[in-house]
Scaffold this active site. Structure first.
Site, mmCIF file in Angstrom:
data_model
loop_
_atom_site.group_PDB
_atom_site.id
_atom_site.type_symbol
_atom_site.label_atom_id
_atom_site.label_comp_id
_atom_site.label_asym_id
_atom_site.label_seq_id
_atom_site.Cartn_x
_atom_site.Cartn_y
_atom_site.Cartn_z
ATOM 1 N N LYS A 113 0.808 -1.219 0.000
ATOM 2 C CA LYS A 113 0.000 0.000 0.000
ATOM 3 C C LYS A 113 0.842 1.270 0.000
ATOM 4 O O LYS A 113 0.377 2.327 -0.405
ATOM 5 C CB LYS A 113 -0.937 0.018 1.221
ATOM 6 C CG LYS A 113 -2.115 -0.922 1.061
ATOM 7 C CD LYS A 113 -3.137 -0.673 2.143
ATOM 8 C CE LYS A 113 -4.336 -1.579 2.002
ATOM 9 N NZ LYS A 113 -5.193 -1.538 3.188
ATOM 10 N N LYS A 195 -5.497 -11.398 -6.314
ATOM 11 C CA LYS A 195 -6.745 -11.582 -5.569
ATOM 12 C C LYS A 195 -7.781 -10.544 -6.035
ATOM 13 O O LYS A 195 -7.413 -9.467 -6.522
ATOM 14 C CB LYS A 195 -6.497 -11.459 -4.068
ATOM 15 C CG LYS A 195 -6.054 -10.071 -3.641
ATOM 16 C CD LYS A 195 -6.045 -9.883 -2.131
ATOM 17 C CE LYS A 195 -5.689 -8.437 -1.822
ATOM 18 N NZ LYS A 195 -5.581 -8.062 -0.460
ATOM 19 N N LYS A 198 -10.759 -4.576 -3.560
ATOM 20 C CA LYS A 198 -11.503 -3.311 -3.641
ATOM 21 C C LYS A 198 -10.661 -2.236 -4.308
ATOM 22 O O LYS A 198 -11.182 -1.304 -4.880
ATOM 23 C CB LYS A 198 -11.808 -2.790 -2.230
ATOM 24 C CG LYS A 198 -12.865 -3.556 -1.473
ATOM 25 C CD LYS A 198 -12.976 -2.959 -0.063
ATOM 26 C CE LYS A 198 -13.727 -3.872 0.860
ATOM 27 N NZ LYS A 198 -13.637 -3.486 2.263
#
Ligand code: TYM
Length: 332
Positions: A113, A195, A198
């Site tokens: 991130k 994966k 979102k």
């Protein structure tokens, strides 16, 4: 007795990865009569910029409606908003004082991130410490999550052990509960090596619980598979088709073997339409519940307030013990 705790960030819409990997497990435990606590991790969702207050408020409302629509029953499960119980941040500070910086900088979610951010917020760095506090504030014994959360829960276990060792037995070491491997890491429809997420910029990479039927059909039709046209299950060699079979199996409650048998005369193109239709049918009643809840924001506020009261009662008991153990109290 088991105590089950988990959380979900109110960012964007809930996708089938969240649902199959996590929420469905919570509902299953709830229906078994277990002690289940679910937190809407609003503080966690502030860690990645930009933080738009209007958006956050709307997302909290949406996630509350979606969780209820997916079967979380507030009479059985404690459903509340993380920021409304102060113990999370208080305990997070205390755990932050026993956690080292190198331990946090090696966590894969942090690396991923932060890699595209020029200025990394401190909140993003200490994210997993707050997550550990979430779990420990309730002395949870089991944490049902998808595979991507395993390392964060490991940190939580380490911090619980360190705390217990230094200040005396306080927290049970929480166990990670991963659903069957096929749902623990649902894959992106655009790239089955990744994966479903979102934060993927391409909305075609996922199916959201609130997606319109047309979008669901389109996204599944465009799902990346491979050059073999038969429908066979092999998660290693054929991750794309196998991902669709997993989703299909979940929404129809059919076994993978039955699905493959029934799809014997279909090519993957036609099979995708079958999967899409099954997903649309499965989500229909959930979507109608969600829109009912969304029309009644006051009900959502009331549910979360009731959840807050129950959550706070439990968390405060742990906090009083922590204050005691850490020497924050004058002895009289
Ligand atoms: P979040 O909001 O990213 O995701 C919520 C849950 O969905 C699971 N999940 C998946 N499962 C299977 N396949 C996928 N493709 C997939 N994508 C997401 C996640 O593993 C997660 O269980 N940090 C947490 C929220 C949190 C939390 C906690 C969890 C805050 N405090 C305490 C457990 C305990 C998160 O960001 O989840």
């Amino acid at each position: 007795r088991k105590r089950i705790f988990s959380g979900i960030q109110p960012t964007g819409s809930i996708h089938l990865g969240n649902y199959l990997g996590a929420i469905a497990q919570w509902v299953k435990f709830q229906e078994q009569g277990q002690d289940v606590i679910v937190s809407i991790a609003d503080l966690h969702s502030m860690t990645v910029p930009p933080h738009d207050p209007k958006e956050l408020s709307k997302n909290i409302q949406e996630i509350a409606a979606t969780l209820l629509g997916c079967g979380i029953d507030p009479r059985k499960t404690i459903l509340f908003q993380q920021s409304t119980v102060a113990v999370h941040t208080q305990l997070s500070w205390c755990l932050g004082c026993i956690c080292t910086m190198p331990r946090l900088s090696h966590l894969p979610q942090y690396k991923e991130k932060s890699k595209d951010l020029k200025d990394i917020p401190l909140g993003l760095f200490i994210y997993p410490v707050l997550q550990a506090a979430d779990v420990l504030a309730y002395k949870a014994t089991h944490v049902p999550v998808g595979e991507d959360q395993v390392q964060q829960i490991q940190l939580c276990q380490d911090l619980a052990r360190m705390f217990n060792k230094r200040f005396g037995e306080t927290f049970p070491i929480p166990q990670t509960v991963i659903t069957g491997s096929e749902f623990a890491r649902l894959r992106s429809l655009r790239d089955p090596n990744k994966k479903m997420s979102k934060s993927d910029p391409d909305p075609k990479s996922r199916i959201c619980v609130t997606d319109k039927p047309d979008d669901i059909v389109r996204n599944i039709k465009k799902a990346v598979t491979d050059f073999t046209s038969e429908v066979t299950y092999d998660p290693d060699k054929r991750p794309g088709v196998s991902n669709l079979i997993n989703i299909h199996s979940f929404v129809t409650n059919k076994s993978v073997a039955d699905i493959c048998r029934e799809a014997k005369n279909l090519d993957t193109g036609k099979y995708k339409l079958v999967v899409a239709e099954a997903v649309v049918e499965y989500l229909k009643p959930i979507q109608s519940k969600i829109s009912n809840y969304l029309e009644n924001p006051q009900y959502l506020v009331d549910v979360l307030e009731e959840g807050r009261e129950k959550a706070e009662e439990i968390a405060l008991k742990s906090w009083i013990e922590v204050e005691e153990k850490l020497g924050l109290k004058i002895k009289v």
